[in-house]
Design an enzyme around this catalytic site. Structure first.
Site, PDB file in Angstrom:
ATOM      1  N   LYS A  13     -24.233 126.019 125.810  1.00  0.00           N
ATOM      2  CA  LYS A  13     -25.223 126.055 126.697  1.00  0.00           C
ATOM      3  C   LYS A  13     -26.183 126.753 126.471  1.00  0.00           C
ATOM      4  O   LYS A  13     -27.622 126.428 126.473  1.00  0.00           O
ATOM      5  CB  LYS A  13     -24.881 126.170 128.253  1.00  0.00           C
ATOM      6  CG  LYS A  13     -23.549 125.478 128.613  1.00  0.00           C
ATOM      7  CD  LYS A  13     -22.981 126.035 129.966  1.00  0.00           C
ATOM      8  CE  LYS A  13     -22.453 127.422 130.327  1.00  0.00           C
ATOM      9  NZ  LYS A  13     -21.179 127.570 129.319  1.00  0.00           N
ATOM     10  N   ARG A  88     -21.724 126.599 139.737  1.00  0.00           N
ATOM     11  CA  ARG A  88     -20.187 126.924 138.977  1.00  0.00           C
ATOM     12  C   ARG A  88     -19.120 126.792 139.901  1.00  0.00           C
ATOM     13  O   ARG A  88     -18.205 127.067 139.835  1.00  0.00           O
ATOM     14  CB  ARG A  88     -20.178 128.480 138.649  1.00  0.00           C
ATOM     15  CG  ARG A  88     -20.497 128.545 137.101  1.00  0.00           C
ATOM     16  CD  ARG A  88     -20.489 130.157 137.022  1.00  0.00           C
ATOM     17  NE  ARG A  88     -19.862 130.404 135.777  1.00  0.00           N
ATOM     18  CZ  ARG A  88     -20.404 130.698 134.502  1.00  0.00           C
ATOM     19  NH1 ARG A  88     -21.989 130.681 134.509  1.00  0.00           N
ATOM     20  NH2 ARG A  88     -20.107 131.197 133.563  1.00  0.00           N
ATOM     21  N   ARG A 127     -18.552 135.433 118.445  1.00  0.00           N
ATOM     22  CA  ARG A 127     -20.259 135.304 118.871  1.00  0.00           C
ATOM     23  C   ARG A 127     -20.832 136.699 119.021  1.00  0.00           C
ATOM     24  O   ARG A 127     -20.111 137.679 119.395  1.00  0.00           O
ATOM     25  CB  ARG A 127     -20.419 134.844 120.449  1.00  0.00           C
ATOM     26  CG  ARG A 127     -21.644 134.920 120.995  1.00  0.00           C
ATOM     27  CD  ARG A 127     -21.894 134.216 122.352  1.00  0.00           C
ATOM     28  NE  ARG A 127     -21.057 134.610 123.364  1.00  0.00           N
ATOM     29  CZ  ARG A 127     -20.821 134.057 124.542  1.00  0.00           C
ATOM     30  NH1 ARG A 127     -21.719 132.917 124.764  1.00  0.00           N
ATOM     31  NH2 ARG A 127     -20.006 134.216 125.345  1.00  0.00           N
ATOM     32  N   ARG A 159     -20.549 140.686 123.819  1.00  0.00           N
ATOM     33  CA  ARG A 159     -20.534 140.958 124.988  1.00  0.00           C
ATOM     34  C   ARG A 159     -19.146 141.366 125.527  1.00  0.00           C
ATOM     35  O   ARG A 159     -18.220 141.025 124.929  1.00  0.00           O
ATOM     36  CB  ARG A 159     -20.636 139.467 125.713  1.00  0.00           C
ATOM     37  CG  ARG A 159     -22.065 139.105 125.859  1.00  0.00           C
ATOM     38  CD  ARG A 159     -22.442 137.719 126.401  1.00  0.00           C
ATOM     39  NE  ARG A 159     -21.363 137.270 127.217  1.00  0.00           N
ATOM     40  CZ  ARG A 159     -21.653 136.032 127.900  1.00  0.00           C
ATOM     41  NH1 ARG A 159     -22.454 135.113 127.384  1.00  0.00           N
ATOM     42  NH2 ARG A 159     -20.682 135.631 128.953  1.00  0.00           N
ATOM     43  N   ARG A 170     -11.666 133.607 131.513  1.00  0.00           N
ATOM     44  CA  ARG A 170     -12.849 132.931 131.794  1.00  0.00           C
ATOM     45  C   ARG A 170     -12.611 131.542 131.817  1.00  0.00           C
ATOM     46  O   ARG A 170     -13.141 130.896 132.718  1.00  0.00           O
ATOM     47  CB  ARG A 170     -14.214 133.432 130.894  1.00  0.00           C
ATOM     48  CG  ARG A 170     -14.411 134.722 131.242  1.00  0.00           C
ATOM     49  CD  ARG A 170     -15.409 135.145 130.105  1.00  0.00           C
ATOM     50  NE  ARG A 170     -16.589 134.457 129.732  1.00  0.00           N
ATOM     51  CZ  ARG A 170     -17.041 134.399 128.442  1.00  0.00           C
ATOM     52  NH1 ARG A 170     -16.827 135.162 127.532  1.00  0.00           N
ATOM     53  NH2 ARG A 170     -18.214 133.587 128.148  1.00  0.00           N
TER      54      ARG A 170
HETATM   55  P1  AP5 Z   1     -23.127 129.838 123.728  1.00  0.00           P
HETATM   56  O1  AP5 Z   1     -24.361 129.000 123.354  1.00  0.00           O
HETATM   57  O2  AP5 Z   1     -23.404 131.314 123.624  1.00  0.00           O
HETATM   58  O3  AP5 Z   1     -22.155 129.175 124.724  1.00  0.00           O
HETATM   59  P2  AP5 Z   1     -22.375 129.061 126.307  1.00  0.00           P
HETATM   60  O4  AP5 Z   1     -22.124 128.230 126.797  1.00  0.00           O
HETATM   61  O5  AP5 Z   1     -23.811 129.744 126.698  1.00  0.00           O
HETATM   62  O6  AP5 Z   1     -21.203 130.303 126.599  1.00  0.00           O
HETATM   63  P3  AP5 Z   1     -21.432 131.308 127.664  1.00  0.00           P
HETATM   64  O7  AP5 Z   1     -20.176 132.296 127.124  1.00  0.00           O
HETATM   65  O8  AP5 Z   1     -22.569 132.246 127.620  1.00  0.00           O
HETATM   66  O9  AP5 Z   1     -21.010 130.690 128.988  1.00  0.00           O
HETATM   67  P4  AP5 Z   1     -20.427 131.509 130.344  1.00  0.00           P
HETATM   68  O10 AP5 Z   1     -20.620 130.237 131.290  1.00  0.00           O
HETATM   69  O11 AP5 Z   1     -19.170 132.035 130.256  1.00  0.00           O
HETATM   70  O12 AP5 Z   1     -21.121 132.679 130.489  1.00  0.00           O
HETATM   71  P5  AP5 Z   1     -22.247 133.065 131.177  1.00  0.00           P
HETATM   72  O13 AP5 Z   1     -23.441 134.015 130.665  1.00  0.00           O
HETATM   73  O14 AP5 Z   1     -23.033 131.961 131.933  1.00  0.00           O
HETATM   74  O15 AP5 Z   1     -22.203 129.511 122.359  1.00  0.00           O
HETATM   75  C1  AP5 Z   1     -21.149 130.173 121.899  1.00  0.00           C
HETATM   76  C2  AP5 Z   1     -20.726 130.426 120.738  1.00  0.00           C
HETATM   77  O16 AP5 Z   1     -20.648 129.435 119.914  1.00  0.00           O
HETATM   78  C3  AP5 Z   1     -21.889 131.352 119.983  1.00  0.00           C
HETATM   79  O17 AP5 Z   1     -21.527 132.366 119.019  1.00  0.00           O
HETATM   80  C4  AP5 Z   1     -22.633 130.292 119.211  1.00  0.00           C
HETATM   81  O18 AP5 Z   1     -23.294 130.561 117.990  1.00  0.00           O
HETATM   82  C5  AP5 Z   1     -21.627 129.333 118.836  1.00  0.00           C
HETATM   83  N1  AP5 Z   1     -22.084 127.664 118.941  1.00  0.00           N
HETATM   84  C6  AP5 Z   1     -22.730 127.081 119.551  1.00  0.00           C
HETATM   85  N2  AP5 Z   1     -22.752 125.812 119.297  1.00  0.00           N
HETATM   86  C7  AP5 Z   1     -22.218 125.659 118.458  1.00  0.00           C
HETATM   87  C8  AP5 Z   1     -21.626 124.359 117.500  1.00  0.00           C
HETATM   88  N3  AP5 Z   1     -22.307 123.179 117.886  1.00  0.00           N
HETATM   89  N4  AP5 Z   1     -20.777 124.550 116.427  1.00  0.00           N
HETATM   90  C9  AP5 Z   1     -20.460 125.932 116.205  1.00  0.00           C
HETATM   91  N5  AP5 Z   1     -20.610 126.856 116.956  1.00  0.00           N
HETATM   92  C10 AP5 Z   1     -21.463 126.903 118.135  1.00  0.00           C
HETATM   93  O19 AP5 Z   1     -21.606 133.876 132.563  1.00  0.00           O
HETATM   94  C11 AP5 Z   1     -21.227 135.164 132.220  1.00  0.00           C
HETATM   95  C12 AP5 Z   1     -20.569 135.671 133.497  1.00  0.00           C
HETATM   96  O20 AP5 Z   1     -21.547 135.907 134.716  1.00  0.00           O
HETATM   97  C13 AP5 Z   1     -19.540 134.665 134.115  1.00  0.00           C
HETATM   98  O21 AP5 Z   1     -18.369 134.892 133.715  1.00  0.00           O
HETATM   99  C14 AP5 Z   1     -19.518 135.130 135.704  1.00  0.00           C
HETATM  100  O22 AP5 Z   1     -18.927 136.195 136.056  1.00  0.00           O
HETATM  101  C15 AP5 Z   1     -20.903 135.458 135.888  1.00  0.00           C
HETATM  102  N6  AP5 Z   1     -21.941 134.342 136.412  1.00  0.00           N
HETATM  103  C16 AP5 Z   1     -22.680 133.678 135.600  1.00  0.00           C
HETATM  104  N7  AP5 Z   1     -23.271 132.553 136.451  1.00  0.00           N
HETATM  105  C17 AP5 Z   1     -22.445 132.569 137.534  1.00  0.00           C
HETATM  106  C18 AP5 Z   1     -22.685 131.701 138.625  1.00  0.00           C
HETATM  107  N8  AP5 Z   1     -23.250 130.544 138.865  1.00  0.00           N
HETATM  108  N9  AP5 Z   1     -21.714 132.103 139.729  1.00  0.00           N
HETATM  109  C19 AP5 Z   1     -20.755 132.987 139.464  1.00  0.00           C
HETATM  110  N10 AP5 Z   1     -20.869 133.839 138.581  1.00  0.00           N
HETATM  111  C20 AP5 Z   1     -21.650 133.719 137.618  1.00  0.00           C
HETATM  112 MG    MG Z   2     -24.473 131.391 127.606  1.00  0.00          MG
END
Ligand code: AP5
Ligand code: MG
Ligand code: ZN
Length: 215
Positions: A13, A88, A127, A159, A170
């Site tokens: 994402k 979410r 990552r 992270r 997660r």
């Molecule tokens: P990346 O693009 O970083 O993936 P992502 O989908 O953004 O994954 P996140 O881990 O950021 O999602 P998340 O939902 O767990 O975390 P968030 O920060 O939202 O890509 C991942 C890896 O793959 C990278 O290394 C990249 O280079 C690689 N990659 C990408 N595309 C690729 C491809 N096509 N081929 C190969 N490799 C590839 O949330 C974190 C925490 O915050 C949550 O756990 C929660 O505690 C809190 N939080 C956030 N939002 C909320 C909410 N709405 N409600 C409640 N809690 C929340």
């Molecule tokens: Mg992300």
């Protein structure tokens, strides 16, 4: 253009949103990035959120709903936005619908980026993240210079929630609390499935084909 980028942790994402935001000139709103900035700055919100984030659990809905309401009402969102990591839970989706109903700007589409669990674990384990929001992968998407961000030159870090036991939690949290939103948006007729397993550029091209319809 009002779009949600949906998908499990590690689906890509953030990686896609960074480029899409440039391509379509709309803000990228990542609730994870906003929360991490608050953790870094030691705000009250950040201190509260960290307890949940470090365990791989969701931060309470009321916190996120207030946060997203303020952010969507900022002036840069008048042209549209790309939501990443919100909603979410079903209460978060209901709250979003009511916020958007008030300003008469409904969602155009929810893009569901689909990737297998094994691939997600491999992506998250390798990552490396930058405080500017860019993310890299040691093998799949390495920066030009080891451990340095291409975009801003800062040092990359792992992270806290990218440690193996937290990654597993997660994914469990996603399956229990977030995955039901796929049905929710399918029923509203605005869900679009995207195969997230290709290269970063290939997935980007697939998403652009969908987003071009809403320009
Ligand atoms: P990346 O693009 O970083 O993936 P992502 O989908 O953004 O994954 P996140 O881990 O950021 O999602 P998340 O939902 O767990 O975390 P968030 O920060 O939202 O890509 C991942 C890896 O793959 C990278 O290394 C990249 O280079 C690689 N990659 C990408 N595309 C690729 C491809 N096509 N081929 C190969 N490799 C590839 O949330 C974190 C925490 O915050 C949550 O756990 C929660 O505690 C809190 N939080 C956030 N939002 C909320 C909410 N709405 N409600 C409640 N809690 C929340
Ligand atoms: Mg992300
Ligand atoms: Zn950077």
């Amino acid at each position: 253009m009002n779009i949600v980028l949906f998908g499990p942790p590690g689906a890509g994402k953030g990686t896609q949103a960074k480029e899409l935001s440039k391509q379509y000139d709309i803000p990228h709103i990542s609730t994870g990035d906003i929360l991490r900035a608050n953790v870094r700055d030691g705000t009250e919100l950040g201190m509260k959120a960290k307890e949940y984030m470090d365990k791989g659990e969701l931060v309470p809905d009321e916190v996120l709903i207030g946060l997203i309401k303020n952010r969507i009402n900022e002036s840069d969102c008048e042209v549209g936005y790309l939501l990443d990591g919100y909603p979410r839970t079903i209460p978060q989706a209901d709250a979003l619908a009511s916020i958007l109903g008030e300003i008469n700007k409904p969602l155009d589409a929810v893009l569901n980026i689909d990737v297998s669990d094994d691939e997600l674990v491999a992506r998250l384990g390798g990552r490396r993240t930058c405080s500017c929001g860019e993310s890299y992968h040691m093998k799949f998407n390495p920066p030009e210079k080891e451990d340095v961000c291409n975009a801003c030159g800062s040092e990359l870090y792992q992270r806290d929630d990218d440690k193996e036991n937290v990654i597993r939690q997660r994914l469990t949290t996603y399956n229990e609390k977030t995955k039901p939103l796929i049905n929710y948006y399918e029923n509203l007729g605005i869900l679009v499935n995207i195969d997230g397993t290709g290269t970063v550029d290939g997935v980007f091209a697939d998403i652009c084909k969908v987003m071009d319809q809403y320009k």
